[in-house]
Design an enzyme around this catalytic site. Sequence first.
Site, PDB file in Angstrom:
ATOM      1  N   ALA A 100       0.837  -1.210   0.000  1.00  0.00           N
ATOM      2  CA  ALA A 100       0.000   0.000   0.000  1.00  0.00           C
ATOM      3  C   ALA A 100       0.862   1.247   0.000  1.00  0.00           C
ATOM      4  CB  ALA A 100      -0.910   0.006   1.217  1.00  0.00           C
ATOM      5  N   ASN A 101       0.257   2.359  -0.357  1.00  0.00           N
ATOM      6  CA  ASN A 101       0.878   3.680  -0.199  1.00  0.00           C
ATOM      7  C   ASN A 101       0.351   4.308   1.084  1.00  0.00           C
ATOM      8  OD1 ASN A 101       1.941   3.350  -2.756  1.00  0.00           O
ATOM      9  ND2 ASN A 101       1.193   5.302  -3.518  1.00  0.00           N
ATOM     10  N   ARG A 102       1.079   5.266   1.592  1.00  0.00           N
ATOM     11  CA  ARG A 102       0.613   6.055   2.720  1.00  0.00           C
ATOM     12  C   ARG A 102      -0.446   7.039   2.239  1.00  0.00           C
ATOM     13  NH1 ARG A 102       3.873   5.832   7.163  1.00  0.00           N
ATOM     14  NH2 ARG A 102       5.992   5.376   6.518  1.00  0.00           N
ATOM     15  N   SER A 103      -1.625   6.979   2.770  1.00  0.00           N
ATOM     16  CA  SER A 103      -2.655   7.956   2.434  1.00  0.00           C
ATOM     17  C   SER A 103      -3.760   7.883   3.463  1.00  0.00           C
ATOM     18  CB  SER A 103      -3.244   7.668   1.049  1.00  0.00           C
ATOM     19  OG  SER A 103      -4.388   8.466   0.828  1.00  0.00           O
TER      20      SER A 103
END
Length: 228
Positions: free
Chosen positions: A29-32
């Site tokens: 995942a990406n950080r968001s």
Amino acid sequence: APAGPLKGRHLLVTSGPTHEPIDPVRYIANRSSGKQGHAIAAAAARAGAQVTLVSGPVSLPDPAGVDVRHVESAREMLAAVEAALPADAAVFAAAVADWRAASEAAEKMKKDGGTLPPLTLTENPDILATIAHLSNRRPRLVVGFAAETQNVVTYAQAKRARKGCDWIVANDVSQRSGIPGGVMGADSNEVHLISAEGVEHWPQASKADVAERLVGRIAAALGPLEAS
Ligand code: C5P
């Protein structure tokens, strides 16, 4: 929907990260946080639009008056976006994972044997570029985001051309941005709006205020609804 400058318009917004499964318990995942995208969807609904929010996994509540489609992966996000068309404008605020595991293991990968499991990556679809390049059903206004740590405006202008979108909302996510702890998960944002007309710097403001300002600009760009 309430009366407002976006009455009669359909706005599509993506928000949050995507989760790309590796096995039943692990993901990439990406950080968001989804805060900026959700704020845009909420502001558009308050401005009278019919809003479809395609959201990856976030811990935020669904914004009031918004039709929320919950997805996990980039491919699910693209499918939900395509299913939500047509739209008058689309804002792609999601932090989509660029890569996913080439194959998802059906069972949890075990850490026995002392060997590391191989992880082969494959590229995810670029949702913004896909929609911006549609010949049919392209929203009249397509807005992307760019998170950069250096040369923010130059890189974002190149991204605008490459993605084929109308506007890029560019922010500096480096620690020098002046927002303590950086912009990720923060409640404020400092952005540049990049369009064919040039570059506008918007001073640091809450994500809610950035959302309201962007929604105002979208309403102005779409213009009044034609009398039927
Ligand atoms: O290429 P990059 O990730 O920097 O571009 C950011 C913009 O592209 C954001 O608007 C993001 O929502 C969108 N994007 C997308 N699908 C991807 C990657 C990025 O819609 N696979």
